[in-house]
Motif scaffolding. Structure first.
Motif, PDB file in Angstrom:
ATOM      1  N   ARG A 146      52.638  38.673  45.477  1.00 17.53           N
ATOM      2  CA  ARG A 146      51.537  37.703  45.462  1.00 17.53           C
ATOM      3  C   ARG A 146      51.719  36.666  46.568  1.00 17.53           C
ATOM      4  NH1 ARG A 146      46.725  35.981  44.865  1.00 17.53           N
ATOM      5  NH2 ARG A 146      46.222  34.323  43.416  1.00 17.53           N
ATOM      6  N   VAL A 147      52.925  36.116  46.669  1.00 12.01           N
ATOM      7  CA  VAL A 147      53.216  35.117  47.696  1.00 12.01           C
ATOM      8  C   VAL A 147      53.090  35.740  49.086  1.00 12.01           C
ATOM      9  CG1 VAL A 147      55.018  33.652  48.671  1.00 12.01           C
ATOM     10  CG2 VAL A 147      54.689  33.715  46.205  1.00 12.01           C
ATOM     11  N   THR A 148      53.629  36.934  49.260  1.00  9.56           N
ATOM     12  CA  THR A 148      53.591  37.610  50.555  1.00  9.56           C
ATOM     13  C   THR A 148      52.162  37.875  51.003  1.00  9.56           C
ATOM     14  OG1 THR A 148      55.737  38.648  50.144  1.00  9.56           O
ATOM     15  CG2 THR A 148      54.360  39.639  51.853  1.00  9.56           C
ATOM     16  N   GLN A 153      48.293  38.379  54.674  1.00  8.46           N
ATOM     17  CA  GLN A 153      46.973  39.008  54.622  1.00  8.46           C
ATOM     18  C   GLN A 153      45.859  37.968  54.706  1.00  8.46           C
ATOM     19  OE1 GLN A 153      47.319  41.123  50.833  1.00  8.46           O
ATOM     20  NE2 GLN A 153      47.532  43.051  51.926  1.00  8.46           N
ATOM     21  N   SER A 154      44.734  38.402  55.261  1.00  9.97           N
ATOM     22  CA  SER A 154      43.537  37.571  55.264  1.00  9.97           C
ATOM     23  C   SER A 154      42.888  37.662  53.882  1.00  9.97           C
ATOM     24  CB  SER A 154      42.551  38.076  56.318  1.00  9.97           C
ATOM     25  OG  SER A 154      42.049  39.358  55.924  1.00  9.97           O
ATOM     26  N   PRO A 155      41.985  36.725  53.531  1.00 10.54           N
ATOM     27  CA  PRO A 155      41.279  36.825  52.248  1.00 10.54           C
ATOM     28  C   PRO A 155      40.552  38.161  52.111  1.00 10.54           C
ATOM     29  CG  PRO A 155      40.982  34.639  53.156  1.00 10.54           C
ATOM     30  CD  PRO A 155      41.675  35.452  54.217  1.00 10.54           C
ATOM     31  N   GLU A 156      39.991  38.657  53.214  1.00 10.15           N
ATOM     32  CA  GLU A 156      39.285  39.943  53.158  1.00 10.15           C
ATOM     33  C   GLU A 156      40.251  41.077  52.816  1.00 10.15           C
ATOM     34  OE1 GLU A 156      36.690  42.690  56.215  1.00 10.15           O
ATOM     35  OE2 GLU A 156      36.219  40.559  56.059  1.00 10.15           O
ATOM     36  N   LEU A 160      40.085  43.495  49.550  1.00  3.65           N
ATOM     37  CA  LEU A 160      40.079  44.966  49.640  1.00  3.65           C
ATOM     38  C   LEU A 160      41.208  45.560  48.799  1.00  3.65           C
ATOM     39  CD1 LEU A 160      39.292  45.451  53.436  1.00  3.65           C
ATOM     40  CD2 LEU A 160      37.836  46.143  51.523  1.00  3.65           C
ATOM     41  N   GLN A 161      42.350  44.887  48.805  1.00  5.71           N
ATOM     42  CA  GLN A 161      43.476  45.351  47.997  1.00  5.71           C
ATOM     43  C   GLN A 161      43.148  45.257  46.509  1.00  5.71           C
ATOM     44  OE1 GLN A 161      47.182  43.085  48.340  1.00  5.71           O
ATOM     45  NE2 GLN A 161      48.318  44.990  48.272  1.00  5.71           N
ATOM     46  N   LEU A 162      42.474  44.183  46.126  1.00  7.40           N
ATOM     47  CA  LEU A 162      42.100  43.993  44.723  1.00  7.40           C
ATOM     48  C   LEU A 162      41.113  45.060  44.265  1.00  7.40           C
ATOM     49  CD1 LEU A 162      42.348  42.190  42.189  1.00  7.40           C
ATOM     50  CD2 LEU A 162      40.435  40.862  43.074  1.00  7.40           C
ATOM     51  N   ILE A 163      40.079  45.325  45.069  1.00  6.31           N
ATOM     52  CA  ILE A 163      39.079  46.310  44.636  1.00  6.31           C
ATOM     53  C   ILE A 163      39.595  47.738  44.733  1.00  6.31           C
ATOM     54  CG2 ILE A 163      37.116  44.803  45.166  1.00  6.31           C
ATOM     55  CD1 ILE A 163      36.613  46.393  47.690  1.00  6.31           C
ATOM     56  N   SER A 164      40.693  47.937  45.501  1.00  9.06           N
ATOM     57  CA  SER A 164      41.268  49.289  45.607  1.00  9.06           C
ATOM     58  C   SER A 164      41.855  49.746  44.277  1.00  9.06           C
ATOM     59  CB  SER A 164      42.345  49.336  46.689  1.00  9.06           C
ATOM     60  OG  SER A 164      43.510  48.636  46.285  1.00  9.06           O
ATOM     61  N   THR A 165      42.065  48.796  43.346  1.00  6.96           N
ATOM     62  CA  THR A 165      42.555  49.173  42.015  1.00  6.96           C
ATOM     63  C   THR A 165      41.495  49.948  41.236  1.00  6.96           C
ATOM     64  OG1 THR A 165      41.792  47.113  40.991  1.00  6.96           O
ATOM     65  CG2 THR A 165      44.012  47.120  41.908  1.00  6.96           C
ATOM     66  N   GLY A 166      40.248  49.842  41.665  1.00  6.28           N
ATOM     67  CA  GLY A 166      39.165  50.568  40.996  1.00  6.28           C
ATOM     68  C   GLY A 166      38.798  50.020  39.635  1.00  6.28           C
ATOM     69  N   TYR A 177      36.127  33.410  39.553  1.00  9.59           N
ATOM     70  CA  TYR A 177      37.463  33.835  39.161  1.00  9.59           C
ATOM     71  C   TYR A 177      38.125  34.594  40.309  1.00  9.59           C
ATOM     72  CZ  TYR A 177      36.373  32.955  34.170  1.00  9.59           C
ATOM     73  OH  TYR A 177      36.039  32.395  32.962  1.00  9.59           O
ATOM     74  N   ILE A 178      37.372  35.532  40.875  1.00  8.11           N
ATOM     75  CA  ILE A 178      37.906  36.350  41.971  1.00  8.11           C
ATOM     76  C   ILE A 178      38.180  35.482  43.190  1.00  8.11           C
ATOM     77  CG2 ILE A 178      37.466  38.314  43.494  1.00  8.11           C
ATOM     78  CD1 ILE A 178      35.686  39.473  41.291  1.00  8.11           C
ATOM     79  N   ALA A 179      37.261  34.545  43.484  1.00 12.04           N
ATOM     80  CA  ALA A 179      37.449  33.658  44.631  1.00 12.04           C
ATOM     81  C   ALA A 179      38.716  32.816  44.455  1.00 12.04           C
ATOM     82  CB  ALA A 179      36.233  32.757  44.803  1.00 12.04           C
ATOM     83  N   ASN A 180      38.928  32.267  43.249  1.00  8.36           N
ATOM     84  CA  ASN A 180      40.153  31.508  42.950  1.00  8.36           C
ATOM     85  C   ASN A 180      41.386  32.350  43.239  1.00  8.36           C
ATOM     86  OD1 ASN A 180      39.221  29.617  39.958  1.00  8.36           O
ATOM     87  ND2 ASN A 180      38.954  29.135  42.100  1.00  8.36           N
ATOM     88  N   PHE A 181      41.353  33.576  42.743  1.00  7.56           N
ATOM     89  CA  PHE A 181      42.481  34.489  42.894  1.00  7.56           C
ATOM     90  C   PHE A 181      42.796  34.747  44.367  1.00  7.56           C
ATOM     91  CE2 PHE A 181      43.977  38.924  43.373  1.00  7.56           C
ATOM     92  CZ  PHE A 181      45.157  38.844  42.675  1.00  7.56           C
ATOM     93  N   LEU A 182      41.733  34.835  45.179  1.00  9.41           N
ATOM     94  CA  LEU A 182      41.906  35.109  46.604  1.00  9.41           C
ATOM     95  C   LEU A 182      42.224  33.860  47.414  1.00  9.41           C
ATOM     96  CD1 LEU A 182      38.902  37.570  47.058  1.00  9.41           C
ATOM     97  CD2 LEU A 182      41.318  38.175  46.899  1.00  9.41           C
ATOM     98  N   GLY A 183      42.098  32.688  46.777  1.00 12.07           N
ATOM     99  CA  GLY A 183      42.377  31.441  47.468  1.00 12.07           C
ATOM    100  C   GLY A 183      41.247  30.995  48.379  1.00 12.07           C
ATOM    101  N   ILE A 184      40.003  31.371  48.026  1.00 12.92           N
ATOM    102  CA  ILE A 184      38.841  31.007  48.842  1.00 12.92           C
ATOM    103  C   ILE A 184      37.734  30.481  47.933  1.00 12.92           C
ATOM    104  CG2 ILE A 184      39.341  32.660  50.694  1.00 12.92           C
ATOM    105  CD1 ILE A 184      37.350  34.592  49.417  1.00 12.92           C
TER     106      ILE A 184
END
Length: 200
Positions: A146-148, A153-156, A160-166, A177-184
């Motif tokens: 998460r820290v790495t 990585q960029s927010p984008e 992409l990594q998050l949605i790759s979980t399907g 919620y998703i924006a918070n998680f991405l830091g944007i």
């Protein structure tokens, strides 16, 4: 709850950490509890000791903190993943975050009391000690990833990594919620989504 199917899913997942023989498994399952969280119900709450560690059979949860009256989402756990306010579980100190169901969620849980009982049981002690150590390592690796991701990585790319979980829940989850998680901000998330749609 379909207990045999739930136990099979749980056993399959924890075999990545520890493998029980049939005699051990029978004793182990006697220390498990099956429960359900309704949508928005809490698994852990700020200021209260989280005395259980869980496995999500179906459903999902989000981890968040509250700052200046605003909740900030930090992580999600989904089906066939573990859930806890783990520091609170280990130290028996009050949790510093909230863990809340995003939808109706079915769980298998191990209370702190039952974990201690298994660690004291000669039949299970060695494997439960190993299980506890490997779960702690798993949480540490998740935290480092998460820290790495925020550093490299960029927010984008994180999106992409998050949605790759399907995970279908991502389509139904409130955008903030998703924006918070991405830091944007939600506005920035909307821009990312529009940009990705254009490039499809």
């Amino acid at each position: 709850m379909d207990t045999p199917a739930a136990l099979y899913a749980f056993r399959t997942t924890i075999e990545k950490f520890v493998v029980f023989n049939e005699a051990e498994w029978i004793v182990f399952t006697q220390h498990l509890t099956f429960s359900t969280l309704k949508k928005k119900q809490y698994f852990a709450e700020y200021g209260k000791v989280c005395d259980k560690f869980g496995f999500i059979v179906t459903g999902s949860v989000r981890y968040f903190h509250v700052k200046d009256g605003v909740d900030i989402t930090g992580y999600f756990s989904f089906e066939n993943e573990f859930v806890s306010s783990y520091k609170s579980y280990l130290t028996e100190e009050p949790a510093i975050n909230y863990v809340q169901a995003l939808e109706d969620t079915r769980l298998i849980t191990i209370s702190k009391k039952n974990m201690e009982a298994m660690l004291s049981n000669p039949l299970l002690a060695y494997k439960m000690e190993r299980f506890g150590r490997l779960i702690a390592e798993y949480y540490l690796c998740c935290y480092e990833d998460r820290v790495t991701s925020f550093i490299t990585q960029s927010p984008e790319e994180r999106y992409l990594q998050l949605i790759s979980t399907g995970r279908e829940i991502l389509q139904r989850m409130p955008q903030h919620y998703i924006a918070n998680f991405l830091g944007i901000t939600p506005v920035s998330l909307s821009r990312i989504r529009r940009r990705l749609l254009v490039h499809k």
